[in-house]
Enzyme design. Structure first.
Site, PDB file in Angstrom:
ATOM      1  N   TRP A  84      14.086 113.096  49.806  1.00 34.98           N
ATOM      2  CA  TRP A  84      14.252 113.497  48.398  1.00 34.98           C
ATOM      3  C   TRP A  84      14.875 114.896  48.303  1.00 34.98           C
ATOM      4  CZ3 TRP A  84      11.964 117.673  45.820  1.00 34.98           C
ATOM      5  CH2 TRP A  84      12.158 117.707  44.437  1.00 34.98           C
ATOM      6  N   HIS A  85      14.524 115.749  49.256  1.00 39.13           N
ATOM      7  CA  HIS A  85      15.032 117.122  49.186  1.00 39.13           C
ATOM      8  C   HIS A  85      16.533 117.212  49.420  1.00 39.13           C
ATOM      9  CE1 HIS A  85      10.825 118.451  49.309  1.00 39.13           C
ATOM     10  NE2 HIS A  85      11.296 119.574  48.784  1.00 39.13           N
ATOM     11  N   GLY A  86      17.073 116.318  50.185  1.00 46.25           N
ATOM     12  CA  GLY A  86      18.511 116.418  50.403  1.00 46.25           C
ATOM     13  C   GLY A  86      19.019 115.343  51.335  1.00 46.25           C
ATOM     14  N   TYR A 111      15.921 126.031  45.095  1.00 43.70           N
ATOM     15  CA  TYR A 111      15.637 124.645  44.752  1.00 43.70           C
ATOM     16  C   TYR A 111      16.643 124.040  43.777  1.00 43.70           C
ATOM     17  CZ  TYR A 111      11.737 122.801  47.341  1.00 43.70           C
ATOM     18  OH  TYR A 111      10.966 122.247  48.336  1.00 43.70           O
ATOM     19  N   PHE A 152      18.502 121.106  45.261  1.00 41.88           N
ATOM     20  CA  PHE A 152      17.868 119.807  45.506  1.00 41.88           C
ATOM     21  C   PHE A 152      17.953 118.976  44.242  1.00 41.88           C
ATOM     22  CE2 PHE A 152      15.436 122.735  48.425  1.00 41.88           C
ATOM     23  CZ  PHE A 152      16.293 122.506  49.466  1.00 41.88           C
TER      24      PHE A 152
END
Lengths: 334, 509
Positions: free
Chosen positions: B331-333, B506, B509
Site C-alpha cells: 500500500w505504501h508504494g 507521506y 504514498f
C-alpha cells in the site's frame, strides 16, 4: 453566581489571554524581524551582492522612457566606474549592474534580462583581466518568472514570497560592520545609480588584499568566447556594446611580473576580439598611469580613483581623443 | 498547498475558518458546502486535473454506498455483498492503475521480455488515503454502521464529499470513519466557535509545525546524501543516514498528523490520533499500536479480520498477520523495497506473537523494557532502510555497511559522504525527544480524554518515576497567557524557516 458559571468565565478569560499572548508575541517578533530583514534582499541566489543589486534595481531603476546605459560585470564594475558621475556629466541615465564574482556569461544573461524590461541604449562591460578565464568563478541565475514577479511586485510585499527571513537574520548580524560600510571591501551601499565607491585610503588598505595572492588562470583557450557572444548578441538586438578595462597597481606590475604578463596578454586578446565585432575598448592604461594611492586593493580603485577614472570614461564616451598620458595620484577625502 | 506555507497559514486557513463559522451561524448546511468547496480548492492547489478523479471517486462510492444501505434496509444480503464487491474492486482498480500499473509493467516485462511501454502514470496526491477512507465507508455501510441519506440525498452527498475531502486529513490521513466524523458535523455545536478547543487546536498545529520545520527538515540533507550515495558507505555514515531517516520520518509524519488534528480542532472536529510515541515501544506489536494508528486499525479491521484474523487457529493467524503486513507494505508504494519492508514487519509480528505465546503475561522490569525497547528500535530501523532506499541494491549496500561488512572492502571501494558536523547532536536530541519526552497529545492533555492512549504506559509512569512525573507536569500545556506567549514564540520560530521546508514524506504514498 454558581460555581460552574465562575469556572466558565475563568476559562474564557484564560483562553482570551492565550490568544492575546500568542498573536501579540508572534506579531511583535515578526514585525521586529521584518524591520531587521527589510534592508536585506530576498535570497534569489547564494550571492548576496547579486540579490542586493536586484532589490536595488527594483527600487531605483526608473522606467521614464529614456533609454539607459547599463554597466555590467564582476565586482570591478561596482568600484571602478561611478555611474552617478557618468549620468550627471553625460546627461543621460547610467545604471551599475555590477555584482561580485559574476562571470561574463552571467553578466550577459543579467544584462539581457534587464534590457528586456527597461529600454536600454548601451551596455558597458567593465571587466578585470582575471575575469577573462575559461572556468567561471561562480554561476548563478534567476529565472524570468521570478524576475517578473519580483520586479513588478509592490514595494513592501513584492519580495515577501522570495524572502528567507532566517538567512536574512544571519546576514543581518554583520550587516552594519561589513555590507553597509563604505570602509569595507564588501560594501553594498549603492549610490543613486547603483555604483559602490570604496572609502579605503592607502593607509586603511588591508595588506592581505594588496597582494594578489589568488591563483590567476593561466589558460585561456576559450575565455574570449563569452565576450564575443555578448558583443554579437547585443549587436543583433540593436544595443551598443563596449568594454572598460581598469588599471592594475604599479606595485603588482613591478613585483609580480607574471601577473603583469597575464594582464597584458588578456588585454591584447580582448582588443582583438572586440575589433572583430567592432566594439570600442576603454583601456585605462592608455589614459593615465594610476598611482597606487588610487587603489583600495591590487585591482579595485577607491572612491577618488573611481572618480578620476570615471572622468576619463566621460571623455571617452564624449568621443574625446586620448589626452597626454598623465600620472594620476589620489588624495583621499572622507 | 502545504500546511507549512505562508499561503496556507495566512491565507487559506483564516479565510476558511472565518467563513465556515459565519455561514454556520445562519445555515450549517452552507458551512458544510463551503468547507467542501474549500477542501476541493486545497486539493486543486496540487493538481487541477485530479480534482475530476476525486469527484468521480466520490460519486461512485457514494452511489455504491447508498445501494448497500438500501439493500440492507430491504434485507437483500446478496445485493449488499455484490455492491460491496463492486465498490471495493472499483476502488482497488483505481488505486492499482495509478499506483501500480508501471510497477507491474516493469516486472512483467523483466520476467517475460514483452517490450511493454511504461504508462508513466503520475500518482494523484492522497489517492491511497482517500481510497482507503472510502473502502472503509463501504464496509461500514455493509455492516449497518452508516445511516441512510435517502430522505435528503443532496445533503447526504455534500456530507459525504466533505467526509472524503475534508482538507485536514485529505492528503495523508489520519484515515477516518464516516460515522465518527459526520456525527460531529451533524451537531450544531461544531458551527459555533469554541475558543477553548480552538486554543488546543492552535497549540497542536504549532507543535506539528515545529516538529516539521525545526526538527524533521534538519535531517533531510543527510538522509538524501546517504541514500543517494553511489558507493559503499563507511559504518558511521550508514548509521547516521539510517538514524536520521528514522527520526525524519517520525517527526515528519507525526508532525503532519498533529497539524491535521490541530487544524480539525479549529473547526471543532476531532480526528483520531495517529501517533503515540512509537519509538518508546518495547515490542513490534506495541509499535504497531503506536505508529500510524489509523492505518493499523484499518488493516486490522478491514483486512486481517476479513482474512479470518485469529479465528482459524494459530498457523492461519500467523499467515494472516504476515499477509496483512505485506499488503500494508505494498500500500505504501509500488516497489520491491516496500514489499520487503512489509514482509519484514510481518515476520517481526509473527515472531513477536510466537514469543508471547511461549512466554505469556510476564511483567517487565525496567532493564527488560530497555533491552526490549532497543531490540524493537533496531528492528524498526533496519526495516526503515528498505522503506527509504530507492532500490534494493542501495538498501542492501547501506545495511551491509551498518552491519560492519564495509570494513573488509578495499579503501577505494568505500566513500564517505559529507555529513553535517552537528548531525550527531541532532540525532541525540531527536531521540531524546522521541524516547523520553511526552508526545504532542500528552503535552496538550488529549490523553486525559482519549481512550486510545489513556492506558498508555507513559501515563501510568506518572505513579512510578518522579523525574518523569515532574518533566511531564512541567511540559503539560494549560491555557493561559504564559502558554500563549510560549507557543506564539514557537510559531514565530517556525515562520522564520517556512521558506526552507520540504513536502511531507507521506504525500508520496
Amino acid at each position: 453566581m454558581n460555581s460552574s458559571t465562575t469556572s466558565s468565565d475563568a476559562s474564557r478569560i484564560l483562553v482570551r489571554r492565550y490568544f492575546v499572548g500568542f498573536f501579540s508575541v508572534a506579531a511583535l517578533l515578526s514585525a521586529i524581524t521584518f524591520w531587521l530583514a527589510y534592508p536585506i534582499a530576498p535570497q534569489f541566489t547564494g550571492n548576496v551582492s547579486f540579490d542586493q543589486k536586484l532589490m536595488f534595481v527594483r527600487d531605483h531603476l526608473e522606467t521614464s522612457g529614456e533609454k539607459i546605459t547599463l554597466v555590467v560585470g564582476s565586482s570591478m564594475a561596482l568600484n571602478n566606474v561611478d555611474t552617478d558621475i557618468l549620468t550627471e556629466r553625460l546627461v543621460s541615465p547610467y545604471f551599475d549592474l555590477g555584482v561580485w564574482g559574476m562571470s561574463i556569461a552571467d553578466a550577459h544573461r543579467l544584462a539581457d534580462q534587464i534590457a528586456d524590461r527597461y529600454p536600454t541604449r548601451d551596455i558597458i562591460l567593465s571587466t578585470q583581466f582575471f575575469e577573462l578565464r575559461d572556468e567561471a568563478l561562480t554561476n548563478f541565475t534567476v529565472t524570468n518568472e521570478v524576475l517578473d514577479q519580483y520586479l513588478n511586485g509592490t514595494r513592501l510585499f513584492g519580495g515577501f514570497a522570495q524572502r528567507d527571513f532566517y538567512e536574512s537574520l544571519k546576514l543581518r548580524r554583520d550587516w552594519v560592520r561589513t555590507y553597509a560600510n563604505p570602509n569595507s571591501y564588501v560594501n553594498m551601499q549603492f549610490n543613486r545609480s547603483g555604483a559602490v565607491p570604496l572609502d579605503i585610503s592607502a593607509d586603511e588598505r588591508d595588506p592581505v588584499r594588496w597582494l594578489p595572492v589568488q591563483d590567476f588562470p593561466a589558460v585561456c583557450a576559450s575565455c574570449m568566447d563569452d565576450v564575443e557572444k555578448m558583443c554579437q548578441d547585443l549587436g543583433r538586438r540593436g544595443i551598443g556594446f563596449s568594454v572598460v578595462l581598469p588599471p592594475l597597481t604599479q606595485w603588482v606590475r613591478d613585483q609580480r611580473p607574471e601577473v603583469n604578463a597575464l594582464y597584458l596578454d588578456r588585454k591584447e586578446r580582448l582588443r582583438a576580439s572586440l575589433r572583430a565585432c567592432n566594439a570600442p575598448l576603454f583601456d585605462a592604461d592608455e589614459w593615465a598611469a594610476f598611482d597606487d594611492s588610487c587603489f583600495a586593493d591590487f585591482s579595485h580603485l577607491n572612491r577618488e580613483g573611481t572618480r578620476q577614472m570615471s572622468d576619463m570614461v566621460v571623455l571617452w564616451r564624449q568621443g574625446e581623443g586620448i589626452p597626454t598620458r598623465g600620472h594620476v595620484t589620489c588624495k583621499h577625502q572622507k | 498547498m502545504l500546511f507549512n506555507s505562508y499561503v496556507f497559514i495566512f491565507g487559506f486557513l483564516p479565510v476558511t475558518v472565518l467563513v465556515f463559522f459565519v455561514l454556520g451561524h445562519f445555515r450549517p448546511m452552507l458551512a458544510r458546502v463551503w468547507l467542501t468547496l474549500a477542501s476541493f480548492y486545497f486539493y486543486a492547489g496540487w493538481s487541477l486535473d485530479y480534482v475530476w478523479l476525486i469527484i468521480g471517486s466520490i460519486l461512485f462510492n457514494y452511489s455504491v454506498g447508498q445501494i448497500i444501505i438500501a439493500a440492507r434496509v430491504g434485507a437483500s444480503q446478496s445485493l449488499v455483498s455484490s455492491a460491496l464487491y463492486v465498490g471495493v474492486i472499483g476502488n482497488l482498480a483505481l488505486l492499482g492503475y495509478y499506483k501500480y500499473a508501471d510497477f507491474f509493467i516493469v516486472n512483467v516485462d523483466a520476467a517475460l521480455g514483452l517490450n511493454w511501454t511504461l504508462l508513466h502514470v503520475v500518482l494523484p496526491l492522497g489517492i491511497s488515503f482517500f481510497t482507503f477512507t472510502q473502502i472503509a465507508y463501504l464496509v461500514d455501510a455493509s455492516r449497518g454502521q452508516v445511516r441512510s441519506d435517502a430522505d435528503a440525498p443532496v445533503q447526504g452527498l455534500v456530507n459525504y464529499a466533505l467526509f472524503v475531502t475534508y482538507f485536514p486529513h485529505l492528503l495523508a490521513g489520519p484515515i477516518i470513519h464516516h460515522t465518527a466524523v459526520m456525527q460531529q458535523f451533524r451537531s450544531r455545536e461544531v458551527f459555533r466557535p469554541a475558543p477553548g478547543v480552538m486554543a488546543v487546536g492552535c497549540t497542536l498545529f504549532v507543535i506539528g509545525l515545529a516538529k516539521k520545520v525545526l526538527i524533521a527538515d534538519e535531517y533531510v540533507e543527510t538522509v538524501g546524501d546517504v541514500f543517494s550515495a553511489t558507493q559503499q558507505l563507511p559504518f558511521a555514515d550508514a548509521w547516521m543516514g539510517a538514524l536520521s531517516y528514522t527520526l525524519q520520518l517520525y517527526f515528519d509524519f507525526s508532525a503532519y498528523s498533529d497539524m491535521a488534528i490541530g487544524l480539525s480542532l479549529l473547526f471543532g472536529v476531532r480526528l483520531p490520533l495517529n501517533f503515540n510515541s512509537p519509538y518508546k515501544s518495547t515490542s513490534i506489536i506495541e509499535f504497531w499500536r503506536r505508529w500510524h494508528m489509523t492505518l493499523s486499525s484499518f488493516l486490522r479491521d478491514y483486512l486481517y479480520i476479513s482474512l479470518g484474523g485469529n479465528r482459524k487457529g494459530p498457523a492461519r493467524r500467523y499467515v494472516n498477520l504476515y499477509l496483512t503486513m505485506l499488503l500494508g507494505g505494498i500500500w505504501h508504494g509500488a516497489g520491491w523495497t516496500f514489499v520487503i519492508w512489509g514482509a519484514l514487519h510481518g515476520f517481526y509480528l509473527v515472531v513477536n506473537h510466537a514469543w508471547r505465546g511461549l512466554f505469556p503475561g510476564s511483567s517487565q522490569a525496567w532493564w527488560q523494557r530497555v533491552i526490549y525497547g532497543a531490540i524493537t528500535l533496531f528492528c524498526v530501523i533496519i526495516a526503515w532502510v528498505f522503506f527509504r532506499a530507492p532500490d534494493l541494491t542501495t538498501a542492501l549496500s547501506i545495511l551491509s555497511s551498518m552491519l560492519g561488512f564495509a570494513r573488509d572492502l578495499p579503501g577505494d571501494a568505500v566513500a564517505s559522504v559529507a555529513i553535517d558536523r552537528d548531525m550527531g547532536w541532532k540525532i541525540v536530541v531527536g531521540f531524546f525527544i522521541a524516547l523520553v519526552m511526552p508526545n504532542s497529545q500528552q503535552i496538550v492533555g488529549l490523553y486525559k480524554i482519549d481512550p486510545a492512549i489513556a492506558d498508555d504506559r507513559d501515563v501510568r509512569m506518572f505513579d512510578r518515576a518522579r523525574w518523569k512525573r515532574i518533566m511531564y507536569e512541567r511540559l503539560s500545556w494549560s491555557v493561559g497567557a504564559r502558554s500563549g506567549i510560549l507557543f506564539g514564540a514557537l510559531f514565530f520560530a517556525c515562520l522564520l524557516k517556512l521558506r526552507q521546508v520540504s513536502e511531507f514524506i507521506y504525500y508520496q504514498f
